[in-house]
Design a protein around this motif. Structure first.
Motif, PDB file in Angstrom:
ATOM      1  N   UNK A   8       0.827  -1.199   0.000  1.00 29.56           N
ATOM      2  CA  UNK A   8       0.000   0.000   0.000  1.00 29.56           C
ATOM      3  C   UNK A   8       0.865   1.254   0.000  1.00 29.56           C
ATOM      4  N   UNK A   9       2.026   1.189   0.665  1.00 29.96           N
ATOM      5  CA  UNK A   9       2.940   2.328   0.645  1.00 29.96           C
ATOM      6  C   UNK A   9       3.467   2.568  -0.766  1.00 29.96           C
ATOM      7  N   UNK A  10       3.836   1.486  -1.460  1.00 32.24           N
ATOM      8  CA  UNK A  10       4.285   1.600  -2.848  1.00 32.24           C
ATOM      9  C   UNK A  10       3.181   2.213  -3.714  1.00 32.24           C
ATOM     10  N   UNK A  11       1.975   1.653  -3.612  1.00 33.49           N
ATOM     11  CA  UNK A  11       0.867   2.103  -4.451  1.00 33.49           C
ATOM     12  C   UNK A  11       0.484   3.543  -4.151  1.00 33.49           C
ATOM     13  N   UNK A  12       0.543   3.945  -2.886  1.00 32.58           N
ATOM     14  CA  UNK A  12       0.185   5.312  -2.538  1.00 32.58           C
ATOM     15  C   UNK A  12       1.155   6.302  -3.161  1.00 32.58           C
ATOM     16  N   UNK A  13       2.436   5.990  -3.110  1.00 34.01           N
ATOM     17  CA  UNK A  13       3.420   6.883  -3.697  1.00 34.01           C
ATOM     18  C   UNK A  13       3.302   6.913  -5.219  1.00 34.01           C
ATOM     19  N   UNK A  14       2.818   5.823  -5.800  1.00 37.18           N
ATOM     20  CA  UNK A  14       2.595   5.800  -7.242  1.00 37.18           C
ATOM     21  C   UNK A  14       1.360   6.583  -7.643  1.00 37.18           C
ATOM     22  N   UNK A  15       0.282   6.452  -6.876  1.00 36.10           N
ATOM     23  CA  UNK A  15      -1.022   6.969  -7.295  1.00 36.10           C
ATOM     24  C   UNK A  15      -1.458   8.225  -6.553  1.00 36.10           C
ATOM     25  N   UNK A  16      -0.912   8.478  -5.361  1.00 34.05           N
ATOM     26  CA  UNK A  16      -1.261   9.680  -4.618  1.00 34.05           C
ATOM     27  C   UNK A  16      -2.634   9.646  -3.989  1.00 34.05           C
TER      28      UNK A  16
END
Length: 293
Positions: A19-27
């Protein structure tokens, strides 16, 4: 415990990082959760027994899902950034899934709205390369597979993204200075053969990746790497500090040996990952900047 339960537990253990990876990717926290859930659906539909590195496989899937989302977003010229500051997703440390309040505050600051706005200006492949490599230490060999390019091209994507992100006003000099202090402590301990000092600057779950077949592909654990680092005292003595693709690294050019670059990923006051590069083509493709004393 049956196979399905084991797989579900493994996935839940990786969920905070994904989720940390995806959040930084998608905002967006909501979109990040959706991307991670999609990874679970794909895992459940796959033959998990044939997956050698489950964490790496999941990171790759989440990266591809996010990359597709960013490309769709770009084609529709969407403006996904919310009117208010997005809810940050704290990145868990390797040995602690539940981040303490201080760590959470640091991560919230590092994923500021200003940074996310800058990330939105990047091309999707640039954003993926920057987030996965600079924020999570994913090797360029793995990133290249996600963006369908070779590792050298993946490095250039991250380099271009890094140049833009540096314009956000983030305290880049302070960050580099802090990383340098940790790496210099590692080198001093290696030169002096001080095993305890070496272990003190290494995360317990640190990984060392290398392209030197004689050493092996991956070494895990502080004790194992510290033991090996003591044999690298000559390299530590000869090493020159550099910025290697935006991270602190050391370059060593010893007689009758190929140029070697050792790149460090530093989090807090410990080294969480190291990558040794000896392949001449990979070394030439790296963006190396000598750090003055």
């Amino acid at each position: 415990m049956n196979d399905d339960q084991w797989l579900a537990e493994r996935f839940e253990a990786d969920r905070p990082r994904l989720e940390a990876v995806a959040f930084r990717m998608l905002g967006s926290s909501g979109e990040a959760e959706d991307a991670v859930q999609e990874a679970w659906f794909r895992l459940a539909a796959s033959d998990s027994a044939r997956i050698d590195n489950l964490s790496g496989w999941l990171t790759t899937v989440v990266g591809r899902v996010c990359l597709d989302q960013l490309r769709r977003r770009k084609s529709r010229a969407e403006q996904p950034m919310p009117d208010h500051a997005p809810e940050p997703v704290a990145l868990p440390g390797p040995a602690d899934v539940e981040a303490d309040p201080e760590s959470a505050a640091v991560m919230a600051d590092s994923v500021s709205l200003a940074l996310l706005v800058v990330l939105e200006t990047l091309e999707p492949a640039e954003r993926l390369a920057f987030v996965l490599h600079d924020m999570f230490g994913v090797p360029f060999d793995d990133i290249a597979q996600i963006v369908d390019r070779n590792p050298a091209a993946a490095r250039k994507l991250a380099s271009r993204a890094r140049a833009r992100v540096r314009g956000t006003g983030a305290p880049q000099h302070q960050a580099v200075s802090k990383q340098r202090t940790v790496v210099e402590a590692f080198l001093a301990a290696a030169r002096g053969g001080d095993f305890e000092a070496l272990v003190s600057v290494l995360d317990p779950d640190i990984t060392l990746r290398t392209d030197a077949a004689a050493v092996g592909q991956i070494i895990r654990g502080a004790a194992q790497i510290a033991g090996g680092a003591m044999t690298f005292a000559a390299m530590a003595t000869d090493a020159q500090l550099v910025l290697a693709d935006g991270k602190i690294g050391v370059v060593s050019s010893m007689p009758d040996l190929p140029t070697r670059v050792l790149v460090f990923t530093v989090e807090g006051d410990r080294i969480i990952a190291m990558e040794g590069v000896t392949d001449p083509d990979r070394v030439r493709a790296m963006e190396l900047t000598l750090l003055e004393d």
